[in-house]
Design a protein around this motif. Structure first.
Motif, PDB file in Angstrom:
ATOM      1  N   ALA A 104       0.827  -1.207   0.000  1.00 38.85           N
ATOM      2  CA  ALA A 104       0.000   0.000   0.000  1.00 38.85           C
ATOM      3  C   ALA A 104       0.863   1.260   0.000  1.00 38.85           C
ATOM      4  O   ALA A 104       0.551   2.240  -0.682  1.00 38.85           O
ATOM      5  CB  ALA A 104      -0.929  -0.006   1.216  1.00 38.85           C
ATOM      6  N   ILE A 105       1.959   1.239   0.750  1.00 34.72           N
ATOM      7  CA  ILE A 105       2.845   2.402   0.824  1.00 34.72           C
ATOM      8  C   ILE A 105       3.473   2.688  -0.538  1.00 34.72           C
ATOM      9  O   ILE A 105       3.534   3.840  -0.993  1.00 34.72           O
ATOM     10  CB  ILE A 105       3.930   2.177   1.895  1.00 34.72           C
ATOM     11  CG1 ILE A 105       3.295   2.197   3.288  1.00 34.72           C
ATOM     12  CG2 ILE A 105       5.025   3.240   1.792  1.00 34.72           C
ATOM     13  CD1 ILE A 105       4.256   1.824   4.401  1.00 34.72           C
ATOM     14  N   TYR A 106       3.941   1.639  -1.203  1.00 35.69           N
ATOM     15  CA  TYR A 106       4.568   1.827  -2.511  1.00 35.69           C
ATOM     16  C   TYR A 106       3.555   2.216  -3.584  1.00 35.69           C
ATOM     17  O   TYR A 106       3.907   2.901  -4.548  1.00 35.69           O
ATOM     18  CB  TYR A 106       5.308   0.559  -2.948  1.00 35.69           C
ATOM     19  CG  TYR A 106       6.630   0.370  -2.238  1.00 35.69           C
ATOM     20  CD1 TYR A 106       7.679   1.266  -2.426  1.00 35.69           C
ATOM     21  CD2 TYR A 106       6.835  -0.702  -1.368  1.00 35.69           C
ATOM     22  CE1 TYR A 106       8.886   1.104  -1.780  1.00 35.69           C
ATOM     23  CE2 TYR A 106       8.043  -0.872  -0.715  1.00 35.69           C
ATOM     24  CZ  TYR A 106       9.067   0.028  -0.926  1.00 35.69           C
ATOM     25  OH  TYR A 106      10.269  -0.137  -0.282  1.00 35.69           O
ATOM     26  N   PHE A 107       2.303   1.786  -3.415  1.00 36.43           N
ATOM     27  CA  PHE A 107       1.278   2.111  -4.402  1.00 36.43           C
ATOM     28  C   PHE A 107       0.684   3.499  -4.175  1.00 36.43           C
ATOM     29  O   PHE A 107       0.132   4.091  -5.107  1.00 36.43           O
ATOM     30  CB  PHE A 107       0.160   1.068  -4.352  1.00 36.43           C
ATOM     31  CG  PHE A 107      -0.915   1.279  -5.384  1.00 36.43           C
ATOM     32  CD1 PHE A 107      -0.679   1.001  -6.713  1.00 36.43           C
ATOM     33  CD2 PHE A 107      -2.168   1.766  -5.022  1.00 36.43           C
ATOM     34  CE1 PHE A 107      -1.660   1.192  -7.671  1.00 36.43           C
ATOM     35  CE2 PHE A 107      -3.153   1.966  -5.968  1.00 36.43           C
ATOM     36  CZ  PHE A 107      -2.904   1.671  -7.292  1.00 36.43           C
ATOM     37  N   LEU A 108       0.804   4.030  -2.986  1.00 39.25           N
ATOM     38  CA  LEU A 108       0.165   5.302  -2.628  1.00 39.25           C
ATOM     39  C   LEU A 108       0.499   6.451  -3.581  1.00 39.25           C
ATOM     40  O   LEU A 108      -0.398   7.224  -3.942  1.00 39.25           O
ATOM     41  CB  LEU A 108       0.548   5.683  -1.190  1.00 39.25           C
ATOM     42  CG  LEU A 108      -0.144   6.912  -0.601  1.00 39.25           C
ATOM     43  CD1 LEU A 108      -1.654   6.693  -0.545  1.00 39.25           C
ATOM     44  CD2 LEU A 108       0.396   7.216   0.791  1.00 39.25           C
ATOM     45  N   PRO A 109       1.759   6.629  -4.021  1.00 40.64           N
ATOM     46  CA  PRO A 109       2.038   7.745  -4.942  1.00 40.64           C
ATOM     47  C   PRO A 109       1.235   7.703  -6.234  1.00 40.64           C
ATOM     48  O   PRO A 109       1.023   8.740  -6.866  1.00 40.64           O
ATOM     49  CB  PRO A 109       3.539   7.580  -5.229  1.00 40.64           C
ATOM     50  CG  PRO A 109       4.077   6.857  -4.052  1.00 40.64           C
ATOM     51  CD  PRO A 109       2.982   5.925  -3.631  1.00 40.64           C
ATOM     52  N   THR A 110       0.785   6.507  -6.626  1.00 41.18           N
ATOM     53  CA  THR A 110       0.045   6.377  -7.875  1.00 41.18           C
ATOM     54  C   THR A 110      -1.301   7.087  -7.815  1.00 41.18           C
ATOM     55  O   THR A 110      -1.790   7.590  -8.840  1.00 41.18           O
ATOM     56  CB  THR A 110      -0.176   4.884  -8.200  1.00 41.18           C
ATOM     57  OG1 THR A 110       1.077   4.218  -8.208  1.00 41.18           O
ATOM     58  CG2 THR A 110      -0.840   4.703  -9.544  1.00 41.18           C
ATOM     59  N   ILE A 111      -1.911   7.153  -6.641  1.00 42.06           N
ATOM     60  CA  ILE A 111      -3.244   7.747  -6.524  1.00 42.06           C
ATOM     61  C   ILE A 111      -3.191   9.214  -6.088  1.00 42.06           C
ATOM     62  O   ILE A 111      -4.222   9.847  -5.921  1.00 42.06           O
ATOM     63  CB  ILE A 111      -4.108   6.947  -5.538  1.00 42.06           C
ATOM     64  CG1 ILE A 111      -3.494   6.954  -4.132  1.00 42.06           C
ATOM     65  CG2 ILE A 111      -4.291   5.527  -6.020  1.00 42.06           C
ATOM     66  CD1 ILE A 111      -4.340   6.254  -3.088  1.00 42.06           C
ATOM     67  N   ILE A 112      -1.989   9.743  -5.900  1.00 41.03           N
ATOM     68  CA  ILE A 112      -1.844  11.153  -5.534  1.00 41.03           C
ATOM     69  C   ILE A 112      -1.809  11.993  -6.811  1.00 41.03           C
ATOM     70  O   ILE A 112      -1.172  11.617  -7.799  1.00 41.03           O
ATOM     71  CB  ILE A 112      -0.558  11.381  -4.715  1.00 41.03           C
ATOM     72  CG1 ILE A 112      -0.617  10.593  -3.404  1.00 41.03           C
ATOM     73  CG2 ILE A 112      -0.348  12.859  -4.417  1.00 41.03           C
ATOM     74  CD1 ILE A 112       0.650  10.687  -2.577  1.00 41.03           C
ATOM     75  N   SER A 113      -2.482  13.121  -6.785  1.00 42.36           N
ATOM     76  CA  SER A 113      -2.489  14.022  -7.935  1.00 42.36           C
ATOM     77  C   SER A 113      -1.066  14.426  -8.311  1.00 42.36           C
ATOM     78  O   SER A 113      -0.239  14.728  -7.446  1.00 42.36           O
ATOM     79  CB  SER A 113      -3.318  15.268  -7.618  1.00 42.36           C
ATOM     80  OG  SER A 113      -3.104  16.272  -8.576  1.00 42.36           O
ATOM     81  N   ALA A 114      -0.782  14.429  -9.609  1.00 44.94           N
ATOM     82  CA  ALA A 114       0.553  14.804 -10.082  1.00 44.94           C
ATOM     83  C   ALA A 114       0.900  16.238  -9.689  1.00 44.94           C
ATOM     84  O   ALA A 114       2.050  16.545  -9.371  1.00 44.94           O
ATOM     85  CB  ALA A 114       0.634  14.639 -11.596  1.00 44.94           C
ATOM     86  N   VAL A 116      -0.253  17.949  -7.001  1.00 43.48           N
ATOM     87  CA  VAL A 116       0.024  17.999  -5.562  1.00 43.48           C
ATOM     88  C   VAL A 116       1.388  17.389  -5.263  1.00 43.48           C
ATOM     89  O   VAL A 116       2.189  17.946  -4.497  1.00 43.48           O
ATOM     90  CB  VAL A 116      -1.080  17.255  -4.787  1.00 43.48           C
ATOM     91  CG1 VAL A 116      -0.733  17.150  -3.308  1.00 43.48           C
ATOM     92  CG2 VAL A 116      -2.422  17.957  -4.975  1.00 43.48           C
ATOM     93  N   MET A 117       1.661  16.256  -5.879  1.00 44.13           N
ATOM     94  CA  MET A 117       2.935  15.589  -5.688  1.00 44.13           C
ATOM     95  C   MET A 117       4.094  16.496  -6.110  1.00 44.13           C
ATOM     96  O   MET A 117       5.118  16.591  -5.423  1.00 44.13           O
ATOM     97  CB  MET A 117       2.965  14.298  -6.510  1.00 44.13           C
ATOM     98  CG  MET A 117       4.269  13.528  -6.449  1.00 44.13           C
ATOM     99  SD  MET A 117       4.211  12.048  -7.504  1.00 44.13           S
ATOM    100  CE  MET A 117       4.240  12.822  -9.143  1.00 44.13           C
TER     101      MET A 117
END
Length: 299
Positions: A104-114, A116-117
């Protein structure tokens, strides 16, 4: 007549998605293709210019630079993302406590808005008062602040951020592929005396081939199309070092005056550049498909 009645329910189910595809996908493309042959700036009259936009395209150094930057960006992202995703997938496919949390931690960046990231990373990598520079200065690792978003390191920084945002998505795809490999294949190899490296190269990679081909295709297309994080981080600068194709197209349709580019919409020329970028991505994709057909013989 009976066959038509049988197919009607399926047609009505697909009609909404088909309508959205036509309205939001096909129509905008046809609209943009029409303006490739016009001088149009969004307001006022449109003037037919024939192939003048394409003549300008072939002599446009900024477009040439954006193409070169795109391949550097995509190549660097692919070279880091795919091996790292596969490595994480192999490690997290094993049974141990906390495995799902790490996934889940490694996948989390995928669902964050580009966007915002990228804002977060801009704060981290800021050359003057960025968190990373301040941390390294306090540790005594560096004596002066590093210009992470300067001409020499901006592209590398953009690539690293892109890898951070993409690795989790491809990791899950690889995990799905690994879980489809029968366990008895590895058991048989162990009985034959195969070690871990031999199992990986002669069992995992070949049997993961179809998934690997799909992941590579998605990674290539997404890498060539990516521009959102670069737009927030550098707006294509400094001095065009991170200007990529789709960001250049975006600037022609929606000028970013703070980047020093023209503040006049160039919809006609932007349509021609957009068509050229689509052709480049299409050619790269076709080359990959041709190469992947040869790889199919290995599986």
């Amino acid at each position: 007549m009976h066959q038509i009645k049988r197919k009607l329910p399926g047609f009505w189910f697909t009609l909404p998605s088909l309508t959205l595809t036509v309205v939001l996908g096909v129509y905008p493309i046809l609209w943009a293709m029409r303006f490739m042959f016009f001088d149009y700036q969004g307001f006022g009259a449109e003037r037919f210019v024939g192939f003048a936009n394409f003549d300008r395209l072939f002599s446009d150094r900024e477009f040439g630079t954006s193409v070169a930057n795109t391949f550097v960006y995509a190549g660097g992202k692919l070279a880091l993302t795919l091996p790292l995703s596969l490595l994480l997938a192999v490690l997290l496919n094993r049974a141990f406590r906390g495995r799902n949390l790490l996934r889940a931690i490694y996948f989390l960046p995928t669902i964050i808005s580009a966007s915002v990231m990228s804002i977060v990373f801009f704060i981290l990598f800021n050359s003057y008062n960025g968190v990373i520079n301040q941390f390294l200065l306090k540790l005594g690792v560096i004596d002066d602040s590093i210009a992470w978003l300067g001409p020499d390191k901006a592209m590398l920084t953009a690539i690293l951020i892109a890898v951070w945002g993409a690795v989790g998505n491809y990791m899950l795809l690889f995990i799905a592929g690994l879980q489809g490999i029968p366990a008895d294949v590895y058991e048989s190899a162990s009985l034959d005396g195969a070690n871990g490296a031999q199992k990986f190269w002669f069992i995992t990679i070949p049997m993961l081939g179809p998934v690997l081909q799909m992941v590579m295709m998605l990674a290539i297309i997404n890498s060539l199309k990516g521009y959102e994080s670069i737009m927030v981080l550098t707006e294509g600068g400094p001095i065009g070092k991170t200007e990529v194709m789709f960001l250049y197209v975006y600037k022609l349709f929606f000028p970013i005056s703070t980047s020093g580019s023209s503040d006049v919409q160039q919809i006609g020329y932007g349509s021609a550049v957009g068509f050229a970028t689509a052709v480049i991505v299409g050619v790269v994709t076709l080359v990959y498909f041709a190469a992947s057909k040869r790889l199919n013989r290995l599986y």
